[in-house]
Design a protein around this motif. Structure first.
Motif, short mmCIF file in Angstrom:
data_model
loop_
_atom_site.label_atom_id
_atom_site.label_comp_id
_atom_site.label_asym_id
_atom_site.label_seq_id
_atom_site.Cartn_x
_atom_site.Cartn_y
_atom_site.Cartn_z
N HIS A 152 0.85 -1.20 0.00
CA HIS A 152 0.00 0.00 0.00
C HIS A 152 0.88 1.25 0.00
O HIS A 152 0.62 2.22 -0.71
CB HIS A 152 -0.91 -0.02 1.24
N HIS A 153 1.96 1.21 0.80
CA HIS A 153 2.90 2.33 0.82
C HIS A 153 3.61 2.48 -0.53
O HIS A 153 3.81 3.59 -1.03
CB HIS A 153 3.96 2.11 1.91
N ARG A 154 4.00 1.34 -1.13
CA ARG A 154 4.68 1.41 -2.42
C ARG A 154 3.74 1.98 -3.49
O ARG A 154 4.17 2.77 -4.35
CB ARG A 154 5.17 0.02 -2.81
N SER A 155 2.47 1.59 -3.45
CA SER A 155 1.51 2.12 -4.42
C SER A 155 1.36 3.62 -4.24
O SER A 155 1.19 4.37 -5.20
CB SER A 155 0.15 1.43 -4.27
N ASP A 156 1.41 4.08 -2.98
CA ASP A 156 1.34 5.51 -2.71
C ASP A 156 2.58 6.23 -3.24
O ASP A 156 2.51 7.34 -3.76
CB ASP A 156 1.21 5.74 -1.20
N SER A 157 3.74 5.57 -3.10
CA SER A 157 4.98 6.14 -3.61
C SER A 157 4.94 6.27 -5.14
O SER A 157 5.30 7.30 -5.71
CB SER A 157 6.17 5.26 -3.20
#
Length: 299
Positions: A152-157
């Motif tokens: 989820h964090h990577r998708s936000d990045s």
């Protein structure tokens, strides 16, 4: 075991605080600067907060010991949390797509202000750091919920990178009088939505397979076979089924033993099978052994 959940909970709380601050910052600057891509990115960070709260609840449930109603333990609570995160991603992605598509059928949008770029750069750095931290920890402690949070964090990045390109293109388009470039901002929002939805579906599919108790394939259970065949008294492994139950594995196994030994001796062999699997494979928590009399064809 307790330390595993403690590490996961600390990581989740770090994500909640970081995402909350990022969502507020990006939402405010997106509104002030007029950037649809940044507002979409803020919504993505806000969904991270909701997802992290679901993960926290799942982790706290998963660490409960087995009881009368849940003899296999509560490990699947993590997978339920993962599915909640996945659904949030899909919903947010669809909302971002609708918001961005509306721009292409309305009036010419205005380019965002330059302050939006600074907010996006901060977001990219923070989110990538969170991804690296949680991804490594999730792999170390074998937590599907924490792994979902990491992605989820990577998708936000990734969405922040798309937003950066979009905002920069829109600003340059206005500065150099290339109106078409102004559409880069809502186009970036659309790209963000596709990334978010894709990751959401991927996480939902993986956790759904675990919830449906799909057994592990032959390659993954081969080490378990080798462990059991080396146990004294085991003539043959007739059947071995391994299924994931949250962060651990449950084994159902049938083994053949000498048909002329006593019931007690057969029971001792079954205890050795269980002990051997749990002692030699840290991801196995439950083992159920069925003893068969050894014949040319055992059943």
């Amino acid at each position: 075991m307790e330390n595993r959940f403690k590490q996961a909970e600390v990581a989740t709380w770090i994500g909640i605080v970081a995402n909350g601050l990022l969502a507020i910052m990006k939402g405010f600057i997106g509104w002030v600067s007029g950037s649809r891509a940044l507002i979409a990115d803020a919504a993505h960070s806000a969904s991270d907060v909701a997802g992290s709260i679901a993960v926290l609840a799942g982790l706290r449930t998963a660490k409960k010991p087995p009881d009368k109603d849940h003899p296999y333990g509560h490990g699947k609570a993590e997978n339920i949390a993962t599915i909640i995160v996945a659904i949030l991603l899909i919903v947010v992605g669809i909302e971002i797509a609708i918001s961005s598509l509306k721009v292409f059928f309305g009036e010419m949008p205005t380019a965002p202000k330059g302050i939006a770029l600074g907010a996006i750069i901060i977001s990219i750095i923070v989110k990538e750091l969170l991804f690296q931290y949680k991804y490594r920890l999730a792999k170390k402690i074998n937590s599907s919920a924490l792994l979902a949070e990491a992605w989820h964090h990577r998708s936000d990045s990734l969405s922040s990178i798309a937003a950066f390109v979009g905002v920069l293109g829109a600003i340059l388009g206005q500065h150099y009088n290339y109106p078409i470039l102004i559409y880069f901002d809502p186009l970036a929002g659309l790209i963000v939505s596709i990334i978010v939805i894709k990751i959401g579906f991927s996480l939902a599919k993986e956790s759904s397979l675990i919830m449906m108790e799909q057994v592990l394939d032959a390659d993954k259970i081969m080490p378990f076979f080798k462990t059991v065949t080396n146990i004294q008294g085991v003539k043959r492994v007739d059947e071995l089924l391994a299924r994931t139950h949250g962060h651990y594995i449950v084994i159902d196994i049938k083994v053949s033993v000498d048909p002329h030994i006593s019931v007690e001796e057969g029971h001792l062999i079954s205890k050795e099978v269980k002990k051997g699997l749990i002692d030699n494979h840290s991801n196995i928590k439950k083992v159920f052994v069925h003893i068969n009399p050894y014949r040319l064809e055992s059943g």
